[in-house]
Design an enzyme around this catalytic site. Structure first.
Site, PDB file in Angstrom:
ATOM      1  N   ALA A 280       0.832  -1.203   0.000  1.00  0.00           N
ATOM      2  CA  ALA A 280       0.000   0.000   0.000  1.00  0.00           C
ATOM      3  C   ALA A 280       0.868   1.256   0.000  1.00  0.00           C
ATOM      4  O   ALA A 280       0.581   2.223  -0.714  1.00  0.00           O
ATOM      5  CB  ALA A 280      -0.926  -0.012   1.215  1.00  0.00           C
TER       6      ALA A 280
ATOM      7  N   LEU B 102      21.758   1.327   1.512  1.00  0.00           N
ATOM      8  CA  LEU B 102      22.745   1.165   2.585  1.00  0.00           C
ATOM      9  C   LEU B 102      22.458   2.047   3.792  1.00  0.00           C
ATOM     10  O   LEU B 102      23.379   2.431   4.519  1.00  0.00           O
ATOM     11  CB  LEU B 102      24.151   1.490   2.031  1.00  0.00           C
ATOM     12  CG  LEU B 102      24.566   0.768   0.745  1.00  0.00           C
ATOM     13  CD1 LEU B 102      25.896   1.309   0.240  1.00  0.00           C
ATOM     14  CD2 LEU B 102      24.663  -0.731   0.993  1.00  0.00           C
TER      15      LEU B 102
ATOM     16  N   ASP C  73      24.406   5.349   4.485  1.00  0.00           N
ATOM     17  CA  ASP C  73      25.482   5.420   3.492  1.00  0.00           C
ATOM     18  C   ASP C  73      24.962   5.513   2.061  1.00  0.00           C
ATOM     19  O   ASP C  73      25.738   5.403   1.108  1.00  0.00           O
ATOM     20  CB  ASP C  73      26.401   4.203   3.622  1.00  0.00           C
ATOM     21  CG  ASP C  73      27.182   4.203   4.928  1.00  0.00           C
ATOM     22  OD1 ASP C  73      27.573   5.301   5.374  1.00  0.00           O
ATOM     23  OD2 ASP C  73      27.392   3.119   5.510  1.00  0.00           O
TER      24      ASP C  73
ATOM     25  N   ASP D 220       9.887   2.264   1.107  1.00  0.00           N
ATOM     26  CA  ASP D 220       8.727   2.160   0.220  1.00  0.00           C
ATOM     27  C   ASP D 220       8.582   3.401  -0.647  1.00  0.00           C
ATOM     28  O   ASP D 220       8.199   3.318  -1.827  1.00  0.00           O
ATOM     29  CB  ASP D 220       7.452   1.938   1.038  1.00  0.00           C
ATOM     30  CG  ASP D 220       7.475   0.628   1.801  1.00  0.00           C
ATOM     31  OD1 ASP D 220       8.149  -0.308   1.347  1.00  0.00           O
ATOM     32  OD2 ASP D 220       6.823   0.548   2.859  1.00  0.00           O
TER      33      ASP D 220
ATOM     34  N   LYS E 294       9.025  13.268   8.303  1.00  0.00           N
ATOM     35  CA  LYS E 294       7.657  13.365   8.814  1.00  0.00           C
ATOM     36  C   LYS E 294       7.279  12.098   9.574  1.00  0.00           C
ATOM     37  O   LYS E 294       7.857  11.036   9.355  1.00  0.00           O
ATOM     38  CB  LYS E 294       6.676  13.573   7.651  1.00  0.00           C
ATOM     39  CG  LYS E 294       6.828  14.894   6.924  1.00  0.00           C
ATOM     40  CD  LYS E 294       5.857  15.001   5.767  1.00  0.00           C
ATOM     41  CE  LYS E 294       4.417  15.001   6.213  1.00  0.00           C
ATOM     42  NZ  LYS E 294       3.475  15.176   5.089  1.00  0.00           N
TER      43      LYS E 294
END
Length: 336
Positions: free
Chosen positions: A41, A232, A235, A270, A312
Protein backbone atom coordinates in the site's frame (compact mmCIF):
# COMPACT_ATOMS: atom_id res chain seq x y z
CA UNK A 1 1.76 2.10 -19.07
CA UNK A 2 0.00 0.81 -15.99
CA UNK A 3 1.32 -0.52 -12.69
CA UNK A 4 -0.75 -3.18 -10.94
CA UNK A 5 0.35 -5.31 -8.02
CA UNK A 6 -0.99 -8.03 -5.79
CA UNK A 7 0.19 -6.26 -2.71
CA UNK A 8 -0.44 -5.59 0.95
CA UNK A 9 -2.56 -3.25 3.00
CA UNK A 10 -2.23 -3.06 6.77
CA UNK A 11 -3.12 -1.01 9.78
CA UNK A 12 0.08 0.33 11.39
CA UNK A 13 0.23 0.66 15.19
CA UNK A 14 3.19 2.91 16.07
CA UNK A 15 4.76 2.82 19.52
CA UNK A 16 7.50 5.36 20.29
CA UNK A 17 9.91 3.73 22.75
CA UNK A 18 13.20 4.74 24.42
CA UNK A 19 14.92 1.91 22.53
CA UNK A 20 13.90 -1.22 20.62
CA UNK A 21 12.72 -3.72 23.22
CA UNK A 22 15.19 -6.49 24.08
CA UNK A 23 14.36 -10.15 24.71
CA UNK A 24 12.65 -10.55 28.08
CA UNK A 25 12.35 -6.79 28.59
CA UNK A 26 9.20 -4.77 29.31
CA UNK A 27 9.26 -1.04 28.55
CA UNK A 28 6.71 1.75 28.36
CA UNK A 29 5.82 3.57 25.16
CA UNK A 30 5.91 7.37 25.26
CA UNK A 31 3.31 7.75 22.50
CA UNK A 32 1.00 5.70 20.29
CA UNK A 33 -0.53 6.42 16.89
CA UNK A 34 -2.41 4.49 14.22
CA UNK A 35 -1.96 4.97 10.49
CA UNK A 36 -2.45 3.20 7.18
CA UNK A 37 0.40 1.13 5.82
CA UNK A 38 1.69 -2.15 4.47
CA UNK A 39 4.65 -2.23 2.09
CA UNK A 40 2.45 -2.74 -0.95
CA UNK A 41 0.00 0.00 0.00
CA UNK A 42 2.84 2.40 0.82
CA UNK A 43 4.52 1.74 -2.51
CA UNK A 44 1.23 2.19 -4.38
CA UNK A 45 0.69 5.55 -2.64
CA UNK A 46 4.26 6.57 -3.50
CA UNK A 47 3.59 5.64 -7.13
CA UNK A 48 0.33 7.57 -7.09
CA UNK A 49 1.83 10.69 -5.52
CA UNK A 50 4.68 10.45 -8.05
CA UNK A 51 2.09 10.69 -10.83
CA UNK A 52 2.02 7.07 -12.04
CA UNK A 53 -1.10 5.34 -13.34
CA UNK A 54 -1.25 2.76 -10.54
CA UNK A 55 -3.79 0.07 -9.65
CA UNK A 56 -3.63 -1.59 -6.25
CA UNK A 57 -4.81 -5.19 -6.04
CA UNK A 58 -5.17 -6.72 -2.62
CA UNK A 59 -7.56 -7.80 0.08
CA UNK A 60 -8.82 -6.05 3.21
CA UNK A 61 -11.24 -6.91 5.97
CA UNK A 62 -14.33 -4.88 6.73
CA UNK A 63 -12.19 -3.02 9.26
CA UNK A 64 -9.87 -1.69 6.54
CA UNK A 65 -12.03 0.47 4.30
CA UNK A 66 -10.49 3.65 5.72
CA UNK A 67 -7.12 2.57 4.29
CA UNK A 68 -8.62 2.26 0.82
CA UNK A 69 -10.01 5.80 1.02
CA UNK A 70 -6.58 7.20 1.90
CA UNK A 71 -5.09 5.40 -1.11
CA UNK A 72 -7.77 6.75 -3.45
CA UNK A 73 -7.01 10.29 -2.26
CA UNK A 74 -3.38 9.68 -3.23
CA UNK A 75 -4.35 8.85 -6.81
CA UNK A 76 -4.40 5.05 -6.54
CA UNK A 77 -7.07 3.11 -8.44
CA UNK A 78 -8.53 0.62 -5.93
CA UNK A 79 -10.82 -1.24 -8.35
CA UNK A 80 -9.05 -4.53 -7.64
CA UNK A 81 -9.14 -4.38 -3.83
CA UNK A 82 -11.44 -7.08 -2.43
CA UNK A 83 -13.20 -7.01 0.95
CA UNK A 84 -13.09 -10.27 2.94
CA UNK A 85 -16.17 -11.21 4.93
CA UNK A 86 -14.47 -12.89 7.90
CA UNK A 87 -10.73 -12.16 8.00
CA UNK A 88 -9.26 -9.02 9.57
CA UNK A 89 -7.04 -6.58 7.71
CA UNK A 90 -3.31 -7.14 8.17
CA UNK A 91 -1.59 -5.29 10.99
CA UNK A 92 1.94 -4.10 11.75
CA UNK A 93 3.19 -3.44 15.29
CA UNK A 94 5.98 -0.89 14.89
CA UNK A 95 8.47 0.23 17.52
CA UNK A 96 10.15 3.59 16.87
CA UNK A 97 13.32 4.17 18.87
CA UNK A 98 13.87 7.62 20.37
CA UNK A 99 17.50 6.63 20.88
CA UNK A 100 18.51 5.63 17.34
CA UNK A 101 15.47 6.58 15.17
CA UNK A 102 15.46 2.95 13.98
CA UNK A 103 12.34 0.81 13.86
CA UNK A 104 11.38 -2.79 14.53
CA UNK A 105 8.26 -4.34 12.98
CA UNK A 106 6.08 -7.36 13.79
CA UNK A 107 3.61 -8.30 11.04
CA UNK A 108 0.23 -10.00 11.32
CA UNK A 109 -0.69 -10.91 7.72
CA UNK A 110 -4.48 -11.10 8.12
CA UNK A 111 -6.23 -10.82 4.74
CA UNK A 112 -2.86 -10.50 2.98
CA UNK A 113 -2.33 -14.21 3.62
CA UNK A 114 -5.58 -15.26 1.93
CA UNK A 115 -4.78 -14.21 -1.65
CA UNK A 116 -5.18 -17.04 -4.20
CA UNK A 117 -3.56 -17.47 -7.60
CA UNK A 118 -7.02 -17.63 -9.19
CA UNK A 119 -7.85 -14.18 -7.81
CA UNK A 120 -4.51 -12.87 -9.02
CA UNK A 121 -4.92 -14.27 -12.54
CA UNK A 122 -8.29 -12.51 -12.79
CA UNK A 123 -6.60 -9.19 -12.00
CA UNK A 124 -3.59 -9.81 -14.24
CA UNK A 125 -5.85 -10.58 -17.23
CA UNK A 126 -6.33 -6.81 -17.48
CA UNK A 127 -2.61 -6.11 -17.92
CA UNK A 128 0.20 -7.16 -20.23
CA UNK A 129 3.33 -6.10 -22.11
CA UNK A 130 4.41 -2.58 -21.23
CA UNK A 131 2.84 -2.77 -17.76
CA UNK A 132 4.81 -3.17 -14.54
CA UNK A 133 4.06 -5.15 -11.40
CA UNK A 134 5.60 -4.13 -8.07
CA UNK A 135 5.73 -7.01 -5.56
CA UNK A 136 6.83 -7.71 -1.99
CA UNK A 137 6.97 -10.83 0.19
CA UNK A 138 3.90 -10.03 2.29
CA UNK A 139 1.18 -12.00 0.52
CA UNK A 140 0.29 -15.63 -0.14
CA UNK A 141 0.80 -17.16 -3.62
CA UNK A 142 3.57 -14.63 -4.35
CA UNK A 143 5.73 -16.96 -6.42
CA UNK A 144 2.81 -18.12 -8.56
CA UNK A 145 1.70 -14.53 -9.07
CA UNK A 146 5.19 -13.60 -10.23
CA UNK A 147 5.14 -16.42 -12.82
CA UNK A 148 1.68 -15.39 -14.01
CA UNK A 149 2.78 -11.76 -14.44
CA UNK A 150 5.82 -12.75 -16.50
CA UNK A 151 3.64 -15.01 -18.67
CA UNK A 152 1.74 -11.84 -19.60
CA UNK A 153 4.95 -10.04 -20.54
CA UNK A 154 4.99 -7.66 -17.58
CA UNK A 155 8.08 -5.99 -16.11
CA UNK A 156 8.64 -7.26 -12.56
CA UNK A 157 10.03 -5.08 -9.78
CA UNK A 158 10.55 -7.09 -6.59
CA UNK A 159 11.27 -5.88 -3.06
CA UNK A 160 11.83 -9.19 -1.17
CA UNK A 161 10.76 -7.98 2.24
CA UNK A 162 10.38 -9.52 4.70
CA UNK A 163 13.33 -11.72 3.73
CA UNK A 164 12.89 -15.34 4.85
CA UNK A 165 14.84 -18.55 4.34
CA UNK A 166 12.03 -19.88 2.12
CA UNK A 167 11.82 -16.86 -0.18
CA UNK A 168 14.50 -17.87 -2.75
CA UNK A 169 12.76 -21.23 -3.15
CA UNK A 170 9.22 -19.85 -3.29
CA UNK A 171 9.83 -17.03 -5.79
CA UNK A 172 11.23 -17.50 -9.34
CA UNK A 173 13.83 -14.77 -8.92
CA UNK A 174 15.21 -15.53 -12.38
CA UNK A 175 12.10 -13.75 -13.74
CA UNK A 176 12.71 -10.49 -11.85
CA UNK A 177 13.70 -7.42 -13.88
CA UNK A 178 14.52 -5.01 -11.04
CA UNK A 179 15.53 -6.18 -7.55
CA UNK A 180 15.33 -3.60 -4.75
CA UNK A 181 16.97 -4.80 -1.52
CA UNK A 182 18.68 -3.44 1.57
CA UNK A 183 22.10 -4.54 2.77
CA UNK A 184 20.75 -7.23 5.12
CA UNK A 185 18.57 -8.73 2.38
CA UNK A 186 21.57 -8.74 0.02
CA UNK A 187 23.59 -10.61 2.64
CA UNK A 188 20.79 -13.14 3.09
CA UNK A 189 20.59 -13.85 -0.65
CA UNK A 190 24.39 -14.09 -0.79
CA UNK A 191 24.35 -16.71 1.98
CA UNK A 192 21.68 -18.74 0.23
CA UNK A 193 23.39 -18.62 -3.16
CA UNK A 194 26.85 -19.50 -1.85
CA UNK A 195 25.78 -22.27 0.56
CA UNK A 196 26.97 -25.82 -0.30
CA UNK A 197 24.49 -27.70 -2.47
CA UNK A 198 24.00 -30.15 0.41
CA UNK A 199 22.94 -27.26 2.63
CA UNK A 200 20.31 -25.44 0.56
CA UNK A 201 18.27 -24.66 3.69
CA UNK A 202 21.09 -22.47 5.03
CA UNK A 203 20.08 -18.83 5.29
CA UNK A 204 22.29 -17.08 7.81
CA UNK A 205 23.02 -13.43 7.13
CA UNK A 206 26.65 -12.96 6.05
CA UNK A 207 27.05 -9.68 7.92
CA UNK A 208 30.70 -9.39 6.92
CA UNK A 209 29.79 -9.33 3.21
CA UNK A 210 29.59 -5.89 1.61
CA UNK A 211 27.23 -4.82 -1.14
CA UNK A 212 30.11 -4.80 -3.64
CA UNK A 213 30.90 -8.40 -2.74
CA UNK A 214 27.25 -9.41 -3.12
CA UNK A 215 26.83 -8.09 -6.65
CA UNK A 216 28.91 -10.69 -8.56
CA UNK A 217 27.03 -13.54 -6.87
CA UNK A 218 23.62 -11.98 -7.54
CA UNK A 219 24.47 -11.13 -11.16
CA UNK A 220 25.66 -14.67 -11.87
CA UNK A 221 22.59 -16.26 -10.27
CA UNK A 222 20.08 -13.94 -11.98
CA UNK A 223 21.63 -13.31 -15.40
CA UNK A 224 18.40 -11.93 -16.88
CA UNK A 225 18.14 -9.06 -14.41
CA UNK A 226 18.13 -5.47 -15.65
CA UNK A 227 18.94 -3.81 -12.34
CA UNK A 228 19.86 -4.44 -8.73
CA UNK A 229 19.64 -1.67 -6.15
CA UNK A 230 21.09 -2.18 -2.65
CA UNK A 231 20.20 0.55 -0.16
CA UNK A 232 22.75 1.17 2.59
CA UNK A 233 20.84 3.20 5.16
CA UNK A 234 22.88 6.26 6.12
CA UNK A 235 25.48 5.42 3.49
CA UNK A 236 23.11 5.89 0.55
CA UNK A 237 22.93 3.20 -2.11
CA UNK A 238 24.87 1.27 -4.70
CA UNK A 239 23.19 -0.07 -7.85
CA UNK A 240 24.09 -1.93 -10.99
CA UNK A 241 22.14 -1.82 -14.26
CA UNK A 242 22.43 -3.57 -17.60
CA UNK A 243 22.39 -0.67 -20.03
CA UNK A 244 22.52 -2.80 -23.18
CA UNK A 245 21.09 -6.30 -23.49
CA UNK A 246 24.39 -7.71 -24.74
CA UNK A 247 26.43 -6.17 -21.89
CA UNK A 248 28.34 -8.76 -19.89
CA UNK A 249 29.26 -6.26 -17.19
CA UNK A 250 26.61 -4.16 -15.47
CA UNK A 251 27.19 -0.43 -14.94
CA UNK A 252 27.58 0.63 -11.32
CA UNK A 253 25.98 3.71 -9.75
CA UNK A 254 26.66 5.07 -6.27
CA UNK A 255 24.68 7.75 -4.48
CA UNK A 256 24.96 9.17 -0.98
CA UNK A 257 21.94 10.05 1.12
CA UNK A 258 20.17 13.35 0.65
CA UNK A 259 20.67 14.98 4.04
CA UNK A 260 17.67 16.25 5.95
CA UNK A 261 15.83 16.13 9.23
CA UNK A 262 15.19 12.54 10.43
CA UNK A 263 11.97 11.92 12.38
CA UNK A 264 10.84 8.44 11.31
CA UNK A 265 12.47 6.05 8.81
CA UNK A 266 9.55 3.59 8.53
CA UNK A 267 8.29 4.61 5.07
CA UNK A 268 11.59 5.62 3.47
CA UNK A 269 12.25 2.38 1.60
CA UNK A 270 8.73 2.16 0.22
CA UNK A 271 8.84 5.80 -0.84
CA UNK A 272 12.13 5.17 -2.65
CA UNK A 273 10.73 2.10 -4.44
CA UNK A 274 7.57 3.86 -5.59
CA UNK A 275 9.30 6.98 -6.86
CA UNK A 276 12.05 4.98 -8.60
CA UNK A 277 9.55 2.87 -10.56
CA UNK A 278 7.31 5.86 -11.30
CA UNK A 279 10.24 7.74 -12.82
CA UNK A 280 11.18 4.81 -15.05
CA UNK A 281 7.61 4.23 -16.19
CA UNK A 282 7.24 7.94 -16.95
CA UNK A 283 10.20 7.73 -19.34
CA UNK A 284 9.67 4.23 -20.73
CA UNK A 285 9.77 3.54 -24.46
CA UNK A 286 8.43 0.06 -25.21
CA UNK A 287 11.13 -2.51 -26.06
CA UNK A 288 13.95 -0.04 -25.34
CA UNK A 289 16.34 -0.11 -22.39
CA UNK A 290 16.87 2.87 -20.12
CA UNK A 291 19.98 4.98 -20.62
CA UNK A 292 22.51 5.62 -17.86
CA UNK A 293 21.22 9.19 -17.61
CA UNK A 294 17.62 8.04 -17.16
CA UNK A 295 18.60 5.56 -14.45
CA UNK A 296 20.65 8.19 -12.64
CA UNK A 297 17.68 10.56 -12.74
CA UNK A 298 15.36 7.87 -11.33
CA UNK A 299 17.75 7.16 -8.45
CA UNK A 300 18.07 10.88 -7.74
CA UNK A 301 14.30 11.48 -7.65
CA UNK A 302 13.73 8.43 -5.46
CA UNK A 303 16.48 9.48 -3.04
CA UNK A 304 15.04 12.98 -2.65
CA UNK A 305 11.56 11.54 -2.08
CA UNK A 306 12.87 9.19 0.63
CA UNK A 307 14.71 12.08 2.28
CA UNK A 308 11.47 14.05 2.54
CA UNK A 309 9.62 10.99 3.87
CA UNK A 310 11.95 10.49 6.86
CA UNK A 311 11.30 14.08 7.93
CA UNK A 312 7.66 13.36 8.81
CA UNK A 313 5.79 11.06 11.17
CA UNK A 314 4.00 7.97 9.88
CA UNK A 315 4.56 5.61 6.98
CA UNK A 316 1.96 6.30 4.29
CA UNK A 317 1.33 9.78 5.70
CA UNK A 318 4.99 10.72 5.26
CA UNK A 319 5.17 10.01 1.51
CA UNK A 320 5.62 13.33 -0.32
CA UNK A 321 3.82 14.57 -3.41
CA UNK A 322 5.79 15.03 -6.63
CA UNK A 323 5.73 18.84 -6.57
CA UNK A 324 7.56 18.80 -3.23
CA UNK A 325 10.12 16.32 -4.57
CA UNK A 326 10.70 18.43 -7.70
CA UNK A 327 11.17 21.52 -5.53
CA UNK A 328 13.68 19.70 -3.31
CA UNK A 329 15.70 18.59 -6.35
CA UNK A 330 15.71 22.11 -7.86
CA UNK A 331 16.70 23.67 -4.53
CA UNK A 332 19.56 21.20 -4.09
CA UNK A 333 20.85 21.87 -7.61
CA UNK A 334 20.83 25.63 -7.00
CA UNK A 335 22.77 25.19 -3.73
CA UNK A 336 25.33 23.01 -5.48
Amino acid sequence: MQIPGRITLTRNDFYVVPHIVRSGETISSTSYTVSAGGKGANQSVALGRAGANVFHAGKIGKDGDWVRKIMENAGVDTTYIQVAEKEATGRAIIQLSEESYDNSIVLFPGTNDTVTIEEARHVLSNFGEGDWIVMQNEISSGGEIMRAAKERGMTICFNPSPMTSELPKQYPLHLVDYLLINEIEAQGLYSYLTAPKTDTDSFTSSSHITASESFPVLEKAYEQISGIIITLGGDGLVARFRINEEDVKMKEFRMGIVKGNVVNTTGAGDTFSGYFVANLVRNQVLNERFSAEQLQAALLEASHAASLAVGKEGAMDSIPVKNDVDTAITTKQKLD
